[in-house]
Design a protein around this motif. Structure first.
Motif, PDB file in Angstrom:
ATOM      1  N   ILE A 187       0.925  -1.264   0.018  1.00  0.00           N
ATOM      2  CA  ILE A 187      -0.111  -0.011   0.033  1.00  0.00           C
ATOM      3  C   ILE A 187       1.002   1.324   0.023  1.00  0.00           C
ATOM      4  O   ILE A 187       1.788   1.612   0.792  1.00  0.00           O
ATOM      5  N   LEU A 188       0.843   1.852  -0.839  1.00  0.00           N
ATOM      6  CA  LEU A 188       1.827   3.149  -1.346  1.00  0.00           C
ATOM      7  C   LEU A 188       1.051   4.350  -1.506  1.00  0.00           C
ATOM      8  O   LEU A 188       0.328   4.581  -2.163  1.00  0.00           O
ATOM      9  N   GLY A 189       1.784   5.415  -0.577  1.00  0.00           N
ATOM     10  CA  GLY A 189       1.236   6.742  -0.983  1.00  0.00           C
ATOM     11  C   GLY A 189       2.243   7.575  -1.619  1.00  0.00           C
ATOM     12  O   GLY A 189       3.563   7.403  -1.208  1.00  0.00           O
ATOM     13  N   LEU A 241       3.685   1.903   2.728  1.00  0.00           N
ATOM     14  CA  LEU A 241       5.004   2.962   2.366  1.00  0.00           C
ATOM     15  C   LEU A 241       4.585   4.090   1.991  1.00  0.00           C
ATOM     16  O   LEU A 241       3.785   4.532   1.111  1.00  0.00           O
ATOM     17  N   ASP A 242       5.418   5.221   2.499  1.00  0.00           N
ATOM     18  CA  ASP A 242       5.397   6.625   2.212  1.00  0.00           C
ATOM     19  C   ASP A 242       6.224   6.599   1.234  1.00  0.00           C
ATOM     20  O   ASP A 242       7.572   6.625   1.143  1.00  0.00           O
ATOM     21  N   GLY A 243       5.772   6.730  -0.137  1.00  0.00           N
ATOM     22  CA  GLY A 243       6.719   6.549  -1.388  1.00  0.00           C
ATOM     23  C   GLY A 243       7.413   8.096  -1.880  1.00  0.00           C
ATOM     24  O   GLY A 243       8.128   8.251  -2.653  1.00  0.00           O
ATOM     25  N   GLY A 244       6.707   9.203  -1.414  1.00  0.00           N
ATOM     26  CA  GLY A 244       7.047  10.492  -1.393  1.00  0.00           C
ATOM     27  C   GLY A 244       6.988  10.899  -3.040  1.00  0.00           C
ATOM     28  O   GLY A 244       6.086  10.450  -3.732  1.00  0.00           O
ATOM     29  N   THR A 245       8.283  11.397  -3.419  1.00  0.00           N
ATOM     30  CA  THR A 245       8.403  11.503  -4.940  1.00  0.00           C
ATOM     31  C   THR A 245       9.858  10.665  -5.309  1.00  0.00           C
ATOM     32  O   THR A 245      10.540  11.262  -6.086  1.00  0.00           O
ATOM     33  N   GLN A 246       9.757   9.530  -4.901  1.00  0.00           N
ATOM     34  CA  GLN A 246      11.023   8.597  -5.025  1.00  0.00           C
ATOM     35  C   GLN A 246      11.195   8.208  -6.568  1.00  0.00           C
ATOM     36  O   GLN A 246      12.192   7.832  -6.948  1.00  0.00           O
ATOM     37  N   GLY A 247       9.912   7.923  -7.236  1.00  0.00           N
ATOM     38  CA  GLY A 247      10.257   7.666  -8.530  1.00  0.00           C
ATOM     39  C   GLY A 247      10.626   6.352  -8.755  1.00  0.00           C
ATOM     40  O   GLY A 247      10.261   5.144  -8.156  1.00  0.00           O
ATOM     41  N   LEU A 248      11.828   6.140  -9.637  1.00  0.00           N
ATOM     42  CA  LEU A 248      12.485   4.745  -9.942  1.00  0.00           C
ATOM     43  C   LEU A 248      12.930   4.009  -8.669  1.00  0.00           C
ATOM     44  O   LEU A 248      13.020   2.850  -8.767  1.00  0.00           O
ATOM     45  N   TYR A 249      13.190   4.683  -7.690  1.00  0.00           N
ATOM     46  CA  TYR A 249      13.735   3.968  -6.236  1.00  0.00           C
ATOM     47  C   TYR A 249      12.283   3.103  -5.769  1.00  0.00           C
ATOM     48  O   TYR A 249      12.840   2.140  -4.883  1.00  0.00           O
ATOM     49  N   LEU A 250      11.222   3.264  -6.353  1.00  0.00           N
ATOM     50  CA  LEU A 250      10.329   2.558  -5.778  1.00  0.00           C
ATOM     51  C   LEU A 250       9.972   1.047  -6.521  1.00  0.00           C
ATOM     52  O   LEU A 250       9.458   0.140  -6.051  1.00  0.00           O
ATOM     53  N   PHE A 264      10.269  -2.217  -4.461  1.00  0.00           N
ATOM     54  CA  PHE A 264       8.899  -2.544  -3.797  1.00  0.00           C
ATOM     55  C   PHE A 264       7.771  -2.975  -4.611  1.00  0.00           C
ATOM     56  O   PHE A 264       7.080  -3.836  -4.295  1.00  0.00           O
ATOM     57  N   VAL A 265       7.669  -2.256  -5.696  1.00  0.00           N
ATOM     58  CA  VAL A 265       6.436  -2.756  -6.615  1.00  0.00           C
ATOM     59  C   VAL A 265       6.733  -4.097  -7.324  1.00  0.00           C
ATOM     60  O   VAL A 265       5.768  -5.023  -7.460  1.00  0.00           O
ATOM     61  N   THR A 266       8.138  -4.485  -7.633  1.00  0.00           N
ATOM     62  CA  THR A 266       8.234  -5.827  -8.410  1.00  0.00           C
ATOM     63  C   THR A 266       7.980  -6.876  -7.295  1.00  0.00           C
ATOM     64  O   THR A 266       7.835  -8.191  -7.684  1.00  0.00           O
ATOM     65  N   GLU A 267       8.112  -6.596  -6.150  1.00  0.00           N
ATOM     66  CA  GLU A 267       8.069  -7.737  -5.222  1.00  0.00           C
ATOM     67  C   GLU A 267       6.329  -7.922  -4.579  1.00  0.00           C
ATOM     68  O   GLU A 267       6.072  -8.801  -3.944  1.00  0.00           O
ATOM     69  N   ALA A 268       5.588  -6.973  -4.928  1.00  0.00           N
ATOM     70  CA  ALA A 268       4.233  -6.919  -4.648  1.00  0.00           C
ATOM     71  C   ALA A 268       3.334  -7.620  -5.664  1.00  0.00           C
ATOM     72  O   ALA A 268       3.396  -7.640  -6.715  1.00  0.00           O
ATOM     73  N   LYS A 269       2.466  -8.576  -4.997  1.00  0.00           N
ATOM     74  CA  LYS A 269       1.774  -9.374  -5.624  1.00  0.00           C
ATOM     75  C   LYS A 269       0.474  -8.476  -6.160  1.00  0.00           C
ATOM     76  O   LYS A 269      -0.395  -8.481  -7.164  1.00  0.00           O
ATOM     77  N   GLU A 310       7.202   5.426 -14.939  1.00  0.00           N
ATOM     78  CA  GLU A 310       8.297   4.633 -15.267  1.00  0.00           C
ATOM     79  C   GLU A 310       8.337   3.517 -14.412  1.00  0.00           C
ATOM     80  O   GLU A 310       8.943   2.381 -14.826  1.00  0.00           O
ATOM     81  N   VAL A 311       8.034   3.666 -13.273  1.00  0.00           N
ATOM     82  CA  VAL A 311       8.063   2.357 -12.228  1.00  0.00           C
ATOM     83  C   VAL A 311       7.139   1.263 -12.869  1.00  0.00           C
ATOM     84  O   VAL A 311       7.496   0.228 -13.071  1.00  0.00           O
ATOM     85  N   LEU A 312       6.036   1.512 -13.187  1.00  0.00           N
ATOM     86  CA  LEU A 312       5.115   0.474 -13.672  1.00  0.00           C
ATOM     87  C   LEU A 312       5.460   0.233 -14.916  1.00  0.00           C
ATOM     88  O   LEU A 312       5.341  -1.020 -15.177  1.00  0.00           O
TER      89      LEU A 312
END
Length: 204
Positions: free
Chosen positions: A9-11, A43-52, A55-60, A103-105
């Motif tokens: 769950i990402l903000g 997770l507070d994703g803030g404005t981290q962009g590709l650093y996320l 986390f995204v690739t580990e999530a089902k 870009e992350v997606l």
């Protein structure tokens, strides 16, 4: 029985720009009120962009809170699911964090590690040009509604959150927590919130 699937769950957003902070305030409120099992990351994703990306690739399963320009009346809440999410994040970008998360997606899809389910819970902002400002009332009132959507979404995936007891602390006691931020923020009469006054055009 609780699901053991990896859930994120990402903000995302910038809480220093008024309603841009909606996503961050949603995860903060969720974490403050509910304890979640180990397979759920809030997770507070803030404005981290590709650093996320890790986390995204580990999530089902992925739920994203964000302020989104849907072209709707200010304060309107809208749910978008699945493949439509990147389209909405890219349709009317309000800030660079949305480009970064697109870009992350896209990267997760190229790696063939796109979440099995994806939900965007977004609200149409009222005000963004207010540096150091906070959520406007029309947006702030949508935070509890967004949390209810998240709880229903979790329940559908076999997750039963536990309500925190009075006085039970959550992980976030930082200076940027909403209470500390609101109490410590200068009044707008004392601190300009729309830019650096040194660069404003002089008026006679």
């Amino acid at each position: 029985m609780a699901s053991q699937d990896s859930i994120l769950i990402l903000g995302i957003g910038n809480l220093l720009w008024a309603d841009e902070g909606f996503g961050v305030r949603c995860v903060e409120a969720l974490n403050a009120a509910w304890a979640l099992p180990a397979n759920v990351t809030v997770l507070d994703g803030g404005t981290q962009g590709l650093y996320l990306l890790p986390f995204v690739t580990e999530a089902k399963h992925l739920l994203v809170f964000d302020a989104v320009d849907y072209g709707l009346p200010p304060g309107t809440m809208k749910r978008v699911e699945g493949d439509e999410v990147p389209q909405f994040l890219g349709a009317k970008k309000m800030s660079l964090h949305q480009t970064g998360f697109q870009e992350v997606l896209a990267s997760a899809r190229m790696l063939d590690r796109f979440p099995e389910s994806l939900l965007l819970v977004g609200v149409q902002p009222v005000e963004l040009e207010d540096f150091g400002g906070s959520l406007r009332p029309e947006v702030s009132v949508k935070v509890p509604e967004a949390i209810e959507i998240a709880l229903e979404w979790l329940s559908a995936r076999g997750v039963t959150p536990r309500a925190r007891q009075p006085g039970e602390k959550s992980a976030d006691d930082s200076a940027l927590s909403r209470v500390a931020y609101e109490q410590g923020r200068p009044d707008e009469r004392d601190a300009c919130r729309i830019g650096d006054v040194r660069f404003f055009p002089e008026t006679n």
